[in-house]
Motif scaffolding. Structure first.
Motif, PDB file in Angstrom:
ATOM      1  N   GLY A 152       0.577  -1.335  -0.024  1.00 38.97           N
ATOM      2  CA  GLY A 152       0.231  -0.006  -0.044  1.00 38.97           C
ATOM      3  C   GLY A 152       0.132   1.638  -0.643  1.00 38.97           C
ATOM      4  N   PRO A 153       0.199   2.131  -0.639  1.00 39.41           N
ATOM      5  CA  PRO A 153       0.825   4.268  -0.317  1.00 39.41           C
ATOM      6  C   PRO A 153       1.543   3.962   1.134  1.00 39.41           C
ATOM      7  N   LEU A 154       0.780   3.744   1.621  1.00 36.74           N
ATOM      8  CA  LEU A 154       1.021   4.679   3.535  1.00 36.74           C
ATOM      9  C   LEU A 154       2.792   3.626   3.915  1.00 36.74           C
ATOM     10  N   ALA A 155       2.202   2.417   3.754  1.00 34.11           N
ATOM     11  CA  ALA A 155       3.408   1.594   4.053  1.00 34.11           C
ATOM     12  C   ALA A 155       4.991   2.203   3.462  1.00 34.11           C
ATOM     13  N   ALA A 156       4.498   1.853   2.500  1.00 28.58           N
ATOM     14  CA  ALA A 156       5.285   2.415   1.607  1.00 28.58           C
ATOM     15  C   ALA A 156       6.828   3.827   1.925  1.00 28.58           C
ATOM     16  N   LYS A 157       5.122   4.636   1.818  1.00 27.09           N
ATOM     17  CA  LYS A 157       5.818   5.683   1.850  1.00 27.09           C
ATOM     18  C   LYS A 157       6.719   5.779   3.870  1.00 27.09           C
ATOM     19  N   LEU A 158       5.951   4.976   4.716  1.00 27.91           N
ATOM     20  CA  LEU A 158       6.742   4.585   6.297  1.00 27.91           C
ATOM     21  C   LEU A 158       8.070   3.834   5.395  1.00 27.91           C
ATOM     22  N   TYR A 159       7.861   3.122   4.953  1.00 28.24           N
ATOM     23  CA  TYR A 159       9.175   2.400   4.713  1.00 28.24           C
ATOM     24  C   TYR A 159      10.892   3.128   4.296  1.00 28.24           C
ATOM     25  N   GLY A 160      10.048   3.755   2.723  1.00 30.27           N
ATOM     26  CA  GLY A 160      10.886   4.693   2.760  1.00 30.27           C
ATOM     27  C   GLY A 160      11.423   5.917   3.537  1.00 30.27           C
ATOM     28  N   PHE A 161      10.630   6.681   4.042  1.00 26.34           N
ATOM     29  CA  PHE A 161      11.163   7.485   5.473  1.00 26.34           C
ATOM     30  C   PHE A 161      11.851   6.602   6.574  1.00 26.34           C
ATOM     31  N   VAL A 162      11.110   6.309   6.650  1.00 26.61           N
ATOM     32  CA  VAL A 162      12.030   5.085   8.381  1.00 26.61           C
ATOM     33  C   VAL A 162      13.440   5.044   7.471  1.00 26.61           C
ATOM     34  N   THR A 163      13.246   3.920   6.643  1.00 30.54           N
ATOM     35  CA  THR A 163      14.898   3.070   5.957  1.00 30.54           C
ATOM     36  C   THR A 163      15.833   4.029   5.635  1.00 30.54           C
ATOM     37  N   GLY A 164      15.630   5.433   5.799  1.00 36.04           N
ATOM     38  CA  GLY A 164      15.605   7.146   5.158  1.00 36.04           C
ATOM     39  C   GLY A 164      16.215   7.455   5.496  1.00 36.04           C
ATOM     40  N   VAL A 165      16.328   7.534   6.537  1.00 42.11           N
ATOM     41  CA  VAL A 165      16.687   8.740   7.681  1.00 42.11           C
ATOM     42  C   VAL A 165      17.630   7.765   9.065  1.00 42.11           C
ATOM     43  N   GLN A 166      17.424   6.163   9.040  1.00 39.98           N
ATOM     44  CA  GLN A 166      18.258   5.420   9.206  1.00 39.98           C
ATOM     45  C   GLN A 166      19.246   5.541   8.594  1.00 39.98           C
ATOM     46  N   ARG A 167      19.826   5.464   7.549  1.00 34.44           N
ATOM     47  CA  ARG A 167      20.797   5.895   6.446  1.00 34.44           C
ATOM     48  C   ARG A 167      21.474   7.157   5.798  1.00 34.44           C
ATOM     49  N   GLY A 168      20.588   8.208   6.525  1.00 39.68           N
ATOM     50  CA  GLY A 168      21.334   9.589   6.506  1.00 39.68           C
ATOM     51  C   GLY A 168      20.849   9.990   5.225  1.00 39.68           C
ATOM     52  N   ALA A 169      20.406   9.465   3.902  1.00 33.46           N
ATOM     53  CA  ALA A 169      19.469   9.624   3.207  1.00 33.46           C
ATOM     54  C   ALA A 169      18.174  10.608   3.423  1.00 33.46           C
ATOM     55  N   VAL A 170      17.770  11.013   4.694  1.00 34.88           N
ATOM     56  CA  VAL A 170      16.294  11.722   4.450  1.00 34.88           C
ATOM     57  C   VAL A 170      16.140  12.652   6.097  1.00 34.88           C
ATOM     58  N   GLU A 171      16.158  13.860   6.088  1.00 35.37           N
ATOM     59  CA  GLU A 171      16.571  14.305   7.262  1.00 35.37           C
ATOM     60  C   GLU A 171      15.457  14.191   8.398  1.00 35.37           C
ATOM     61  N   ASP A 172      16.557  13.474   9.334  1.00 41.00           N
ATOM     62  CA  ASP A 172      16.221  13.572  10.661  1.00 41.00           C
ATOM     63  C   ASP A 172      15.641  14.039  11.967  1.00 41.00           C
ATOM     64  N   PRO A 173      13.755  14.512  11.497  1.00 37.81           N
ATOM     65  CA  PRO A 173      13.131  16.079  12.457  1.00 37.81           C
ATOM     66  C   PRO A 173      13.204  15.087  14.049  1.00 37.81           C
ATOM     67  N   PHE A 174      12.960  14.542  14.133  1.00 38.41           N
ATOM     68  CA  PHE A 174      13.247  13.923  15.912  1.00 38.41           C
ATOM     69  C   PHE A 174      14.449  13.562  16.166  1.00 38.41           C
ATOM     70  N   GLY A 175      15.158  14.163  15.806  1.00 39.53           N
ATOM     71  CA  GLY A 175      16.482  13.103  17.179  1.00 39.53           C
ATOM     72  C   GLY A 175      16.927  11.455  17.204  1.00 39.53           C
ATOM     73  N   TRP A 176      16.177  10.806  16.024  1.00 41.36           N
ATOM     74  CA  TRP A 176      16.939   9.852  16.202  1.00 41.36           C
ATOM     75  C   TRP A 176      17.861   8.760  16.191  1.00 41.36           C
ATOM     76  N   LEU A 177      18.403   9.471  15.462  1.00 50.21           N
ATOM     77  CA  LEU A 177      20.508   8.772  14.772  1.00 50.21           C
ATOM     78  C   LEU A 177      20.612   8.873  15.956  1.00 50.21           C
ATOM     79  N   LEU A 178      21.717   8.789  16.040  1.00 47.97           N
ATOM     80  CA  LEU A 178      22.633   8.142  17.194  1.00 47.97           C
ATOM     81  C   LEU A 178      23.546   8.255  16.644  1.00 47.97           C
ATOM     82  N   LYS A 179      24.399   9.327  16.243  1.00 43.55           N
ATOM     83  CA  LYS A 179      25.808   9.108  15.545  1.00 43.55           C
ATOM     84  C   LYS A 179      27.105   8.731  16.441  1.00 43.55           C
ATOM     85  N   LEU A 180      28.022   8.376  15.558  1.00 37.50           N
ATOM     86  CA  LEU A 180      29.243   7.497  16.302  1.00 37.50           C
ATOM     87  C   LEU A 180      30.512   8.261  15.558  1.00 37.50           C
TER      88      LEU A 180
END
Length: 355
Positions: A327-355
């Motif tokens: 579905g379009p919502l699941a695809a959008k969520l997957y793209g955003f969350v994995t994008g944040v995790q990989r640093g390809a999408v801006e992280d507006p929530f401060g979820w990432l801890l960079k080493l």
């Protein structure tokens, strides 16, 4: 605060697997973290050592009474090769909630985080960068006292091991099929359903095996009291898009408080999509499917991130969702969350801890 963690590096590095053919949890990195607990002394001898077997007495309480908890989190590399962890504080806080429920002494979360950062740094070369891959991190505690009396252990090991992984489900981001379990139950309020302990997963294996024999990837659990309210999938929390809102089961005491679940709820609200955390019955879900308002379903979890559901089977009736497609919502969520995790999408929530 500074923590004393001794480091013994391996003298024989392992040969790494093909990172494009990883599967899930099959390979393990060169090192691991260990810290011991003894009554009267507390947690002591924190160390990073070469990955190796451990030796336990046959009477160790973990074997007999299941006093154990674990966590799951991931590390990623961005396009520039920088390493980041996704919301590790939330996982360590949940680890201590599980510890408390299982009468295990609390871990110093600062020590655990420092150990995690050092371990990931040492084995950084094990972090895969192929699409859909990551370094899965498994912290866990086991009770090790050699005694057969039914009581909390006086000795424990807290360990962290790591594994480069691909998709948890062979379907990847493609929809999975789910069997709604009518017979077995996973947990009830007041039990240990909201703790991440091994027994919760062992008790689900029989239902999972039977669902697999029917051709389904996972089991959707109903509540253990009324046997009609949706709880969670075997390895994931679950969400349903009903017309213009998203509904997910409320944390009732028998559902795991998922870190990815919390992330998705935050993200949906950020997008101004209405989210309801409440009881939802299988009857309501079937009725929504029949009247056309059940548009999507998807699971959330560290291992799978976002997993679309293409089919639900309830009492032999096949509910095909979104034409069996993502579905379009699941695809959008997957793209955003994995994008944040990989640093390809801006992280507006401060979820990432960079080493």
């Amino acid at each position: 605060m500074s923590y004393s963690i001794s480091i013994e590096r391996t003298s024989a590095l392992k040969q790494k697997p093909d990172f494009s053919q990883l599967g899930f949890g099959k390979y393990f990195t060169d090192h691991m973290f260990i810290v011991e607990y003894d009554d009267g002394e507390g947690w002591h001898d924190a160390r990073i050592v070469p990955y190796q077997p451990i030796s336990l007495d046959p009477a160790a309480k973990v074997f007999h009474y299941g006093q154990t908890v674990f966590e799951g989190m991931k590390a990623y590399k961005d396009a520039e090769g920088k390493v980041a962890l996704f919301r590790p504080f939330k996982n360590l806080q949940r680890l201590n909630r599980s510890n408390d429920r299982l009468s295990i002494p609390a871990i110093d979360e600062g020590l655990a985080l420092e150990a995690l950062k050092q371990l990931v740094t040492i084995d950084e070369s094990w972090i895969p960068t192929e699409e859909g891959t990551s370094l899965y991190i498994r912290p866990f505690v086991i009770s090790t006292q050699a005694a057969l009396g039914v009581s909390p252990s006086e000795k424990y090991l807290f360990m962290i091991i790591m594994s480069p992984v691909g998709a948890y489900y062979r379907e990847g981001i493609n929809p999975v099929s789910i069997y709604v379990e009518p017979q077995y139950v996973r947990a009830v309020p007041g039990g240990v359903g909201n703790a991440k302990t091994g027994g919760n997963y062992a008790s689900g294996l029989k239902a999972q095996e039977e669902a697999s024999d029917k051709g389904y990837s996972q089991v959707l659990w109903l509540d253990g009291v009324h046997r009609k309210y949706i709880e969670e999938v075997g390895s994931m929390n679950v969400f349903f898009k009903l017309a213009d809102k998203v509904v997910t089961p409320a944390l009732s005491g028998s559902i795991l408080d998922g870190v990815t679940r919390d992330s998705v709820i935050q993200l949906l609200k950020y997008w101004n999509i209405e989210v309801e955390e409440r009881a939802i019955s299988i009857d309501e879900l079937v009725e929504a499917y029949r009247n056309g308002t059940l548009e999507e379903a998807f699971g959330t979890g560290t291992a799978a991130v976002i997993s679309p559901v293409g089919e639900l089977n309830w009492q032999g009736e096949r509910l095909i969702l979104n034409g069996g497609q993502t579905g379009p919502l699941a695809a959008k969520l997957y793209g955003f969350v994995t994008g944040v995790q990989r640093g390809a999408v801006e992280d507006p929530f401060g979820w990432l801890l960079k080493l």
